[in-house]
Design a protein around this motif. Structure first.
Motif, PDB file in Angstrom:
ATOM      1  N   LYS A 607      19.753  -2.006  -2.823  1.00  0.00           N
ATOM      2  CA  LYS A 607      19.489  -1.662  -1.432  1.00  0.00           C
ATOM      3  C   LYS A 607      18.042  -1.958  -1.060  1.00  0.00           C
ATOM      4  CE  LYS A 607      23.603   0.002  -0.611  1.00  0.00           C
ATOM      5  NZ  LYS A 607      24.542  -0.680   0.310  1.00  0.00           N
ATOM      6  N   ASP A 683      28.036   0.502   2.192  1.00  0.00           N
ATOM      7  CA  ASP A 683      27.954  -0.857   1.655  1.00  0.00           C
ATOM      8  C   ASP A 683      26.927  -1.702   2.401  1.00  0.00           C
ATOM      9  OD1 ASP A 683      29.913  -0.259  -0.217  1.00  0.00           O
ATOM     10  OD2 ASP A 683      31.545  -0.878   1.121  1.00  0.00           O
ATOM     11  N   ARG A 693      26.239   5.824   8.430  1.00  0.00           N
ATOM     12  CA  ARG A 693      27.408   5.841   7.551  1.00  0.00           C
ATOM     13  C   ARG A 693      28.411   6.839   8.103  1.00  0.00           C
ATOM     14  NH1 ARG A 693      25.021   8.967   2.186  1.00  0.00           N
ATOM     15  NH2 ARG A 693      23.374  10.125   3.248  1.00  0.00           N
ATOM     16  N   ASP A 702      31.963   6.438  -6.547  1.00  0.00           N
ATOM     17  CA  ASP A 702      31.050   6.443  -5.400  1.00  0.00           C
ATOM     18  C   ASP A 702      29.715   7.072  -5.778  1.00  0.00           C
ATOM     19  OD1 ASP A 702      32.813   5.234  -3.717  1.00  0.00           O
ATOM     20  OD2 ASP A 702      33.615   7.092  -2.895  1.00  0.00           O
ATOM     21  N   ASP A 847      30.934  -2.759   9.984  1.00  0.00           N
ATOM     22  CA  ASP A 847      31.217  -2.278   8.631  1.00  0.00           C
ATOM     23  C   ASP A 847      32.663  -2.620   8.291  1.00  0.00           C
ATOM     24  OD1 ASP A 847      31.085  -1.107   6.213  1.00  0.00           O
ATOM     25  OD2 ASP A 847      31.053   0.965   6.921  1.00  0.00           O
TER      26      ASP A 847
END
Length: 891
Positions: A607, A683, A693, A702, A847
């Protein structure tokens, strides 16, 4: 100035200092009206009966729903636009759904007096949903009233064969018949109406048990429209009238079978759109009706084959003294001296009308009551009976009183009126000479018997109301009157000694589930200071109405505990000192721990690298953080992202866990510990703490978090770096965030265009230079960010000082977002999501898997784009925003 009789009636009592239709004792002591004020006698207060079954059935009030809380509270952490959008997701209540005040709009108790006996039956709704008709008998014995209950010491109940809430009750007594001829003689009828049905009962005296018995006769359900009102006929004992909210009228006769009723074909010629049907009453003839709507009162004549409808009163005729555009009628009742008269209350006025004089009121009063929904007309002789003085007997027998008020607001006034014919000789009334006039000004009556009206008590009362949160109704925190009834003169005379000027005996039901009895006496002056109530502070924390249920709790009670010592320390401003003490205490007990999860380390590195922040990020440039800003974000959010990005990887890995590790971290759930849920890391490439999100079901693979708040991580980082004065007051989490915020503001002024011109750093805005020559379209070096302030926050400093905005947290007031570069307008046969870039200044990020639009989908897109363009062109605020931000759409 001499006025005609009709013109005099157009001057409401109380609207001016001089009212031509007002008879007042202050004008002349020779008027034999007598005292018309009524005060409670505190020495006569007695408790008849108390039971939880008398409490009103309450549901979750709409004021406490999440939508109401979000719209009314405006906590600093929730933006007004966010609160409005979230509140809109909650479905609005049905127009016929019972709100908080619905159980308090109507009189909840009704009295049915025994003929030729000193007994009375009290009716009221009861049950888990107020779906039962409750009743008990009051019988006189040894000069005291005794309550007759069932074998279990509770009230009697009669079922309506329905689970719906009883909203209103009406009784119809049978008079002039003795009980000796028939051991089960009918002493009266009861009508109970719910939202969609009406039910009829017969009340008989059981001579064997020496108590009343209630028999269910039948009911009628209206499936398509709610019931607005139902009433008994004063002319024919077995007839009743039902009005629906659609304006339909039904006439029912108890002697007919099946309770089908007769639908009355009434031609309502005018439009009833956005109008509310209120009530109906019988007039002077069994087939002449008075029907009230929120904007008009009608006379319905059914004597001939064809129904004739005429207008008796319109709300437009009240505009002289009721200029409010929301003026409407609220209540209707029959009135005296005969069935030609009726009374109707509007938002501002109370009118006494005669069906023989349409559109011309007989009397008008300014009532001064907010939302009056209850009205009852009684003879003055019923309120001024059992007196030692007979000097005012003639006035008592010819006068009438209208009790108008609101149970919800605990406010009731009495309006007295009558004929002046008995007082013409030798009095000033002969100079006025109308048929009916008002007797004295209206006055407030204290139905609860415990309200002190001195200045100190009234002031404490208002302060107590203001201290409550906006979403809590003070009525639910105070013991109020839910219903009342006046005992008959014959029964009341056997209970007490005569009063000097007479009075009446009141039975009331309190919201605490208490039936009380108290004597009121006529007086020349209203009592302001009550001996037993003056020193009592108006406290709203000693009583609370809440939903109750007779059903016991069936499920096991398991309590989970959350340890909030960290949160308490942060709220108290002692987080740093608290954490340092904890760290020093546990430092010696530290043991070797297992290494961090490799998956978490790999994900965080991915990230950070995607946003241009690699391993060498000990002090990343502020501009690099803006690479993560695509969607609109407040500058405070950008500052938080930069602060998160500066944390070392060891601390970042503390804040994020795999979902499988959560149970191990929390511990054994059987030890009253709670497994908290956290959102999964998205993601899309973002910087921590991953604002954009959505929630979704978790899998064990996860990565979730952050599980540790940022203030805790910031203190841990300073402790790790050996900051020497953490336990003092020099280090502050808020101060550190404030410094980051200022740095972000300065950089934003260099890389962004302001949509609303230059602002100033003094008011926490970004200081921008004059950049009038820089544009997006046609410029060689355009700025790729836009800085703006939402319209909801676009207030001047004067507006903020004057309190015109409920929002005070200005650090969230500046937003910035990335403006995508303009691309070629040429469209191929198959295009992707980039075609959405010219719809608005905001870059859209999906997304979802990338898909290509085929020719058929592209055709639908062009159609939707044209529709959206029309909306944008007609939306002035959007056009102004585009002009000021210099955004141009491609054609």
């Amino acid at each position: 100035m001499e006025l005609s009789e009709e013109w005099k009636s157009f001057f409401p009592i109380g609207a001016s200092t001089v009212s031509p239709l007002l008879l007042s004792h202050s004008h002349s002591h020779s008027l034999p009206l007598g005292p018309l004020l009524f005060n409670p006698n505190p020495h006569t207060l007695s408790l008849l009966f108390s039971s939880p079954s008398l409490l009103p059935s309450l549901h979750l009030p709409p004021h406490l729903l999440p939508s109401r809380f979000l719209l009314s509270s405006h906590p600093p952490s929730i933006l007004p636009s966010t609160a409005s959008s979230v509140a809109s997701l909650f479905a609005p209540p049905s127009p016929h759904q019972n709100d908080t005040a619905s159980p308090f709009l109507r009189n909840r108790i009704h009295l049915l007096n025994y003929p030729h006996r000193p007994n009375a039956v009290v009716f009221f709704p009861t049950g888990a949903n107020d779906d039962k008709l409750g009743f008990f008998m009051l019988a006189l014995k040894d000069a005291r009233l005794h309550v007759h209950l069932d074998a279990d010491g509770d009230v009697f109940r009669a079922s309506t064969a329905s689970a719906h809430r009883i909203l209103s009750i009406s009784v119809n007594p049978v008079a002039d018949f003795g009980l000796s001829d028939d051991p089960c003689h009918v002493i009266g009828y009861v009508l109970a109406s719910t939202l969609y049905s009406v039910h009829w009962f017969a009340v008989r005296h059981n001579s064997i048990l020496e108590r009343p018995s209630v028999f269910y006769l039948g009911g009628k359900t209206f499936k398509t429209c709610p019931v607005a009102h139902a009433c008994w006929s004063p002319h024919i004992l077995e007839e009743s009238l039902v009005l629906l909210e659609s304006g339909q009228l039904f006439l029912f006769d108890l002697e007919s079978h099946g309770f089908k009723g007769t639908r009355l074909r009434v031609p309502w010629n005018d439009s009833a759109e956005n109008k509310v049907w209120l009530s109906c009453e019988f007039s002077w003839h069994p087939r002449i009706l008075v029907v009230a709507r929120s904007d008009a009162v009608f006379l319905v004549d059914l004597r001939l084959k064809e129904c004739n409808v005429s207008c008796l009163m319109k709300v437009e005729t009240l505009q002289m003294y009721a200029p409010d555009e929301n003026e409407q009628f609220l209540a209707l009742s029959r009135a005296g001296p005969d069935n030609f008269y009726f009374a109707v209350a509007s938002t501002s006025l109370l009118l006494l009308c005669d069906v023989r004089k349409p559109l011309v009121p007989v009397l008008q009063w300014m009532h001064g009551i907010e939302g009056p929904c209850f009205m009852s007309v009684l003879s003055l002789s019923a309120l001024r009976s059992h007196s030692r003085e007979d000097a005012f007997k003639l006035a008592s027998e010819s006068g009438f009183c209208i009790i108008l008020g609101s149970f919800w607001d605990c406010e009731f006034n009495i309006f007295s009126y009558g004929s002046i014919l008995p007082f013409r000789k030798g009095s000033i009334a002969s100079k006025i000479n109308p048929t009916v006039c008002a007797w004295e000004l209206p006055f407030e009556i204290n139905l609860s018997g415990r309200e002190c009206h001195c200045g100190s008590c009234l002031l404490r009362k208002e302060f107590s109301k203001d201290a409550l949160p906006e979403w809590i109704d003070w009525q639910l925190k105070k013991e109020i009157v839910l219903g009342f009834g006046v005992l008959s003169n014959d029964l009341a005379a056997l209970l007490c000694e005569p009063d000097e000027y007479g009075g009446f005996t009141l039975i009331r039901l309190m919201s605490s589930g208490r039936f009380e009895l108290q004597r009121y006496h006529a007086s020349w002056a209203q009592a302001r200071n009550l001996e037993d109530c003056h020193d009592q502070v108006f406290c709203l924390d000693r009583h609370l109405l809440y939903p109750v249920s007779d059903e016991k709790y069936k499920f096991p009670k398991i309590f989970h505990y959350l340890k909030l010592d960290y949160l308490y320390a942060y709220a108290s401003g002692n987080l740093t000192r608290f954490l340092v003490t904890k760290l020093k205490k546990n430092c010696g007990d530290a043991k070797d721990k297992e290494p961090f999860c490799a998956e978490v380390h790999e994900l965080l590195c991915e990230k950070l690298n995607a946003c241009g922040l690699g391993q060498s990020r000990s002090c990343p440039a502020v501009t690099s953080v803006f690479n993560d800003v695509k969607q609109p974000a407040s500058l405070h959010e950008v500052a938080l992202r930069r602060s998160w990005a500066e944390l070392p990887m060891e601390l970042l890995q503390l804040a994020f866990l795999s979902y499988a590790e959560c149970r191990e971290v929390v511990g054994d759930l059987d030890q009253n510990r709670v497994a908290l849920e956290f959102l999964a890391v998205p993601d899309l490439p973002q910087l921590p703490p991953f604002f954009l999100r959505k929630s979704a079901p978790h899998s064990n693979d996860d990565i979730v978090g952050p599980v540790i708040p940022f203030p805790v991580l910031l203190v841990l980082n300073e402790f790790r770096n050996g900051y020497s004065n953490l336990e003092g007051d020099e280090f502050s989490v808020e101060t550190e965030l404030g410094l980051k915020y200022k740095e972000v503001m300065q950089v934003a002024g260099e890389i962004a265009v302001s949509a609303y011109g230059p602002t100033h750093l003094d008011d926490l805005a970004v200081s921008l230079a004059e950049d009038g020559e820089e544009t997006w379209v046609g410029s060689s070096k355009p700025k790729s960010f836009l800085l703006y302030r939402p319209v909801a926050f676009n207030l001047s400093a004067t507006d903020l000082v004057q309190g015109k905005s409920d929002y005070r947290d200005t650090i969230y007031g500046k937003f910035i977002f990335h403006v995508p570069e303009k691309k070629s307008n040429e469209q191929t046969e198959s295009v992707g999501q980039e075609i959405f870039d010219d719809l608005s200044p905001v870059e859209l990020r999906f997304d979802a898997p990338v898909k290509k639009l085929e020719p058929q989908g592209l055709k639908a897109y062009n159609l939707l784009k044209r529709q959206m363009s029309k909306w944008q062109e007609s939306f002035d605020s959007y056009k102004e925003f585009c002009i000021q931000s210099r955004f141009e759409k491609s054609s």
